[in-house]
Design a protein around this motif. Structure first.
Motif: not given
Length: 557
Positions: A41-46, A48-57, A59-64
């Motif tokens: 499935g997919a995971l959505t992170l936020q 500071n309650g504003q930026q959202s980031l969705t990942r389905s794999a 590994g490393p992640f970084s907000f835009e």
């Protein structure tokens, strides 16, 4: 005044030197980390309650969008796959001169709790789920610490029950499809007794070898004359019917020593009076007693009525406020109708119902709610096809006795018990006990099980583990079943509530074996002469020994 080229140049230089330089834009840094454990499935992170980031794999992640140096950050989970639980570690802090890459997001299969409810508990109970052991010490809800994922199987067990109880578990195994909340543990009192066990206390006599009415003297607070009917222990008080003295004696608990004196008396003005009467404060041959914990009921046998006390009596002179079977508290006529009684032998209060063994009318009457008026009409009749039929063993309702009994008839019933689901009736003159697996809802409904006989059409008497001879009263914990087998001078005990016809009892009190019926004459500590009632008040089994003019108290080991 004229300024030369050199002056203009000098002036421009001075002006430029006085202007502030444009500050450099603040440094910005990315916020991110590592995602692990995500599956299906997919995971959505936020951020500071504003930026959202969705990942389905994983590994490393970084907000835009990066954050300015020195700004606070907080990474949270906005949504996760349906069957996963995701948590954030190191998700809060302050940007400090560099990219943040230390946030850890870990996902795992979603887990569900396992629990349920306990009722009837008196002590400490231990339950098991896998390797976990859970101690339960109070009735109500419980939940294991262990959680399980969807699709996992579970099996809960009862490891230990409290002393003097047996606890059984329902819905204890299954497959997890969400939080498990329907485990049901029911704890019931359990009596450990021996065949021919001696009583520990005698009431109504000075010792175990005496048996005269009123101790061969006049009536007193410590004497009895033909005690009969199920006693009651309620509100810390023991109530005993002293039938031939037309009174009910009240004790402050179950006596712990022989020859105890009652604290108060009902039906008489004092302990020395024994005159029968039919007024509001009188009794005439009281039999079975019952209580729902707050009220007391008395089957006033020869007055053809059941008296209802609004509260548990605690002193001499207490009077009832309602009566069943009569239009008023000072009448005593017998009849056969929906609001009539004839020689009632027993009454039961509990589970919102009132039940009366209307012995002389060969039936059991049922009120599904507690009556609020005198002569309230019954709502259900058993043993007869209608409220107007009262002949013994009359399956057709034609007013005449049939040649044989049936699963729907009664002949002089004297004992009744229910746990709200099952029903037991002592069918005395047919020498049997009838059991209904589900509480009846129709007049004349047939019983499901018979004890004391091989089938529903037999009425022979006998002295074996599976036969009866004019049984009288009955009591049960819901697991064990006790029957006073009056003319066999014994009490039979089934350690499992019977579910088949003719099941043999497993223990006998009053006799050395199942084939003896010797009357205890002269009296002794382990024998009976026509036992006529049973009270189960753990650890005590209290039995009125009618013809020995005493009540015996047995104690569970």
């Amino acid at each position: 005044m004229r300024m030369g080229r050199l002056g203009v140049l000098v002036l421009a230089t001075l002006v430029a030197a006085c202007e502030e330089p444009t500050p450099a834009p603040p440094a910005k840094y990315s916020v991110g980390g590592t995602l692990s454990g995500l599956s299906g499935g997919a995971l959505t992170l936020q951020l500071n309650g504003q930026q959202s980031l969705t990942r389905s794999a994983n590994g490393p992640f970084s907000f835009e969008t990066p954050l300015e140096d020195g700004r606070d950050y907080a990474v949270t989970v906005a949504s996760a796959p349906a069957e996963q639980e995701c948590s954030v570690e190191g998700g809060t802090g302050k940007v400090a001169g560099g990219d943040v890459s230390s946030v850890q997001v870990r996902c795992a299969a979603r887990t569900y709790s396992v629990g349920g409810t306990v009722e009837g508990l008196r002590g400490a109970l231990e339950l098991s789920l896998g390797s976990e052991r859970l101690q339960v010490t109070a009735n109500g809800g419980f939940t294991f610490t262990t959680k399980l994922p969807r699709g996992a199987t579970y099996s809960v067990g009862v490891e230990t029950s409290p002393a003097g109880q047996r606890c059984t578990l329902s819905n204890g195994a299954g497959t997890v499809a969400g939080d498990v909340t329907n485990l049901s543990v029911r704890c019931l009192d359990w009596y450990t007794l021996d065949t021919h066990q001696a009583a520990s206390v005698v009431i109504g006599q000075k010792d175990f070898t005496s048996g005269f009415p009123h101790q061969a003297d006049s009536a007193g607070a410590n004497t009895l004359d033909g005690p009969l009917g199920n006693p009651v222990l309620a509100g810390g008080r023991l109530y005993l019917s002293d039938q031939n003295s037309s009174r009910v004696l009240g004790f402050n608990g179950v006596p712990s020593a022989n020859d105890a004196s009652a604290a108060f008396v009902l039906g008489q003005p004092d302990f020395t009076s024994v005159e029968a009467g039919s007024g509001q404060g009188n009794l005439d041959g009281p039999a079975g007693l019952a209580s729902d914990g707050t009220r007391l009921a008395v089957a006033d046998y020869r007055n053809n009525r059941v008296l209802l006390y609004p509260a548990l009596p605690a002193s001499t002179g207490a009077t009832p406020t309602l009566v069943l079977g009569q239009p008023a508290l000072d009448t005593h006529a017998e009849d056969c109708g929906r609001d009539d009684l004839r020689l009632p032998k027993d009454v039961f209060l509990g589970h919102g119902k009132v039940l009366v063994a209307d012995s002389g009318n060969n039936r059991v009457l049922v009120w599904n709610t507690f009556p609020t008026a005198n002569a309230a009409p019954a709502e259900l009749v058993l043993g007869q096809q209608s409220f107007e039929s009262c002949a013994p063993n009359d399956a057709t309702g034609d007013g005449t006795e049939d040649a044989t009994p049936s699963a729907s008839t009664l002949f002089s019933p004297t004992g009744v018990w229910t746990d709200g689901t099952r029903l037991a009736v002592v069918d005395t003159a047919n020498s049997r006990v009838l059991l209904w697996n589900r509480f009846p809802t129709e007049n004349g409904q047939a019983a499901d099980v018979v004890l004391g006989q091989a089938d529903f059409t037999s009425r022979a008497t006998g002295t074996t583990a599976s036969s009866l001879r004019i049984p009288s009263y009955i009591a049960s914990t819901g697991l064990q079943l006790f029957v006073a087998d009056n003319q066999n001078n014994r009490v039979l005990v089934w350690n499992q509530f019977p579910t088949a016809n003719g099941v043999a009892a497993e223990l006998v009190l009053g006799q050395p074996d199942f084939t003896s019926d010797t009357e205890a004459s002269p009296p002794n500590a382990s024998g009976f002469s026509q036992p006529a009632g049973i009270l189960l008040a753990w650890p005590h089994v209290v039995v009125p020994d009618a013809s020995n003019n005493r009540v015996l108290v047995f104690t569970s080991r």
